[in-house]
Design an enzyme around this catalytic site. Structure first.
Site, PDB file in Angstrom:
ATOM      1  N   ASP A   3      -0.161   9.156   0.640  1.00 20.92           N
ATOM      2  CA  ASP A   3      -1.084   8.520   1.583  1.00 20.92           C
ATOM      3  C   ASP A   3      -0.960   9.087   2.996  1.00 20.92           C
ATOM      4  OD1 ASP A   3       1.451   7.477   1.953  1.00 20.92           O
ATOM      5  OD2 ASP A   3       0.934   5.421   1.449  1.00 20.92           O
TER       6      ASP A   3
ATOM      7  N   ASP B 126       5.041  -6.607   0.711  1.00 20.15           N
ATOM      8  CA  ASP B 126       4.054  -7.407  -0.031  1.00 20.15           C
ATOM      9  C   ASP B 126       3.830  -6.868  -1.446  1.00 20.15           C
ATOM     10  OD1 ASP B 126       2.606  -5.096   0.432  1.00 20.15           O
ATOM     11  OD2 ASP B 126       0.980  -6.052   1.554  1.00 20.15           O
TER      12      ASP B 126
ATOM     13  N   HIS C  80       3.226  -3.674  -2.339  1.00 18.39           N
ATOM     14  CA  HIS C  80       2.283  -2.561  -2.517  1.00 18.39           C
ATOM     15  C   HIS C  80       2.998  -1.248  -2.815  1.00 18.39           C
ATOM     16  CE1 HIS C  80       2.464  -1.786   2.070  1.00 18.39           C
ATOM     17  NE2 HIS C  80       3.003  -0.733   1.512  1.00 18.39           N
TER      18      HIS C  80
ATOM     19  N   GLU D 289      -2.889  -2.130  -1.237  1.00 16.82           N
ATOM     20  CA  GLU D 289      -2.582  -3.486  -0.792  1.00 16.82           C
ATOM     21  C   GLU D 289      -2.939  -4.510  -1.865  1.00 16.82           C
ATOM     22  OE1 GLU D 289      -0.742  -3.696   1.535  1.00 16.82           O
ATOM     23  OE2 GLU D 289      -1.425  -2.889   3.449  1.00 16.82           O
TER      24      GLU D 289
HETATM   25  C1  GLP Z   1       4.223   2.212   3.751  1.00 13.27           C
HETATM   26  C2  GLP Z   1       3.961   3.347   2.768  1.00 13.27           C
HETATM   27  C3  GLP Z   1       4.585   3.041   1.415  1.00 13.27           C
HETATM   28  C4  GLP Z   1       6.031   2.620   1.596  1.00 13.27           C
HETATM   29  C5  GLP Z   1       6.106   1.386   2.465  1.00 13.27           C
HETATM   30  C6  GLP Z   1       7.512   0.856   2.650  1.00 13.27           C
HETATM   31  O1  GLP Z   1       3.364   1.143   3.573  1.00 13.27           O
HETATM   32  N1  GLP Z   1       2.572   3.583   2.609  1.00 13.27           N
HETATM   33  O2  GLP Z   1       4.494   4.199   0.601  1.00 13.27           O
HETATM   34  O3  GLP Z   1       6.606   2.366   0.329  1.00 13.27           O
HETATM   35  O4  GLP Z   1       5.559   1.728   3.732  1.00 13.27           O
HETATM   36  O5  GLP Z   1       8.148   1.537   3.671  1.00 13.27           O
HETATM   37  P1  GLP Z   1       9.690   1.416   4.004  1.00 13.27           P
HETATM   38  O6  GLP Z   1      10.389   2.286   3.000  1.00 13.27           O
HETATM   39  O7  GLP Z   1       9.837   1.934   5.392  1.00 13.27           O
HETATM   40  O8  GLP Z   1      10.069  -0.014   3.865  1.00 13.27           O
END
Ligand code: GLP
Length: 261
Positions: A67, A136, A138, A143
């Site tokens: 993404d 959440d 995802h 989402e």
């Molecule tokens: C973002 C990314 C996800 C990732 C999430 C959690 O939303 N798009 O791919 O898994 O953050 O991030 P973190 O590892 O910093 O908690």
């Protein structure tokens, strides 16, 4: 789904890196799906260490990132382009033309998303997709209520995600509210899935993902439908799992399990 629980973040990251290394040692021209976020940083650090020690070669590897934020140029320190180059790509030897990251600044998102899907298909699909999980539940930026059949597309971020990710920006108002993301359906087509999660704030999402119903409210729960999904998590992220004893029992007995290969 296989759940591998480690005592620490470092141990979790090493175990996940070993799985990536195993894929690359079996298939040096593997296609890897990459994830951003703070969680996979330890895994990337370990892969870089293996590469610098001479035990891991990326010269034939192709990558696709999950993404990107819409509106951030590749030079923006919070863009996923910048993150990936800083934390991984500039330390390994993946040919630049083999690296794919969704564009946050294209003038035609629909066409770009279709091209991205087509490129994944052209190279024969993703062999191993690395994933994190949002608080959440995802995966990528899919989402809650994203279709479990969704493809790469533009997505409006949930307020929870904007709040979670605001820690990386100077101001919460600077967090983009749109992103371009691979869909759940795109992710599920990868041959293998590897998800990493650590910390108390992921415990609820992990329990819902592994032990709850498959639901678009927790898009990570779609991994239950995949035959080759492995979660590497730490103690804190495992703290709300009801079947934890069983997952540990499986790992304890794995060395003696009958082998079919
Ligand atoms: C973002 C990314 C996800 C990732 C999430 C959690 O939303 N798009 O791919 O898994 O953050 O991030 P973190 O590892 O910093 O908690």
């Amino acid at each position: 789904m296989e759940v591998i629980i480690s005592k620490t973040y470092e141990e979790m990251s090493r175990a996940a890196a070993e799985m990536v290394a195993e894929v690359l040692n079996t298939k040096p021209d593997a296609v890897l799906g990459m994830a951003t976020g703070s969680t996979p940083l330890g895994l990337y650090k370990e892969l870089v260490r293996m590469h610098q020690a001479g035990s891991l070669d990326f010269s034939q590897v192709t990558t696709f990132n999950l993404d990107e934020y819409v509106g951030l140029p590749v030079t923006h320190p919070q863009s996923y382009h910048y993150f990936m180059h800083e934390n991984f790509f500039r330390h390994v030897n993946i040919p630049a033309q083999n690296i794919h990251i969704p564009s946050g600044t294209t003038s035609n998102y629909r066409a770009f998303c279709a091209w991205y899907e087509q490129r994944i298909e052209e190279v024969g699909g993703i062999d191993l997709q690395i994933l994190g999980i949002g608080s959440d539940g995802h995966i990528a930026f899919n989402e809650p209520t994203s279709s479990l059949n969704s493809r790469t597309r533009l997505k409006t971020l949930a307020k929870q995600t904007i709040e979670d990710n605001s820690r990386f920006f100077d101001n919460a108002d600077d967090v983009p509210i749109y992103a371009i993301t691979m869909g759940v359906g795109t992710i599920l087509e990868s041959a293998c899935l590897l998800l990493v999660a650590n910390g108390e704030n992921k415990a609820e999402a992990m329990a819902a993902m592994v032990e709850g119903p498959v639901t678009s409210m927790i898009t990570a729960s779609a991994l239950q439908l995949h035959p080759e999904a492995t979660c590497f998590i730490d103690d804190a992220a495992a703290s709300k799992l009801k079947m934890r004893d069983y997952y540990e029992w499986i790992q304890e007995n794995k060395p003696d399990a009958p082998r079919f290969d």
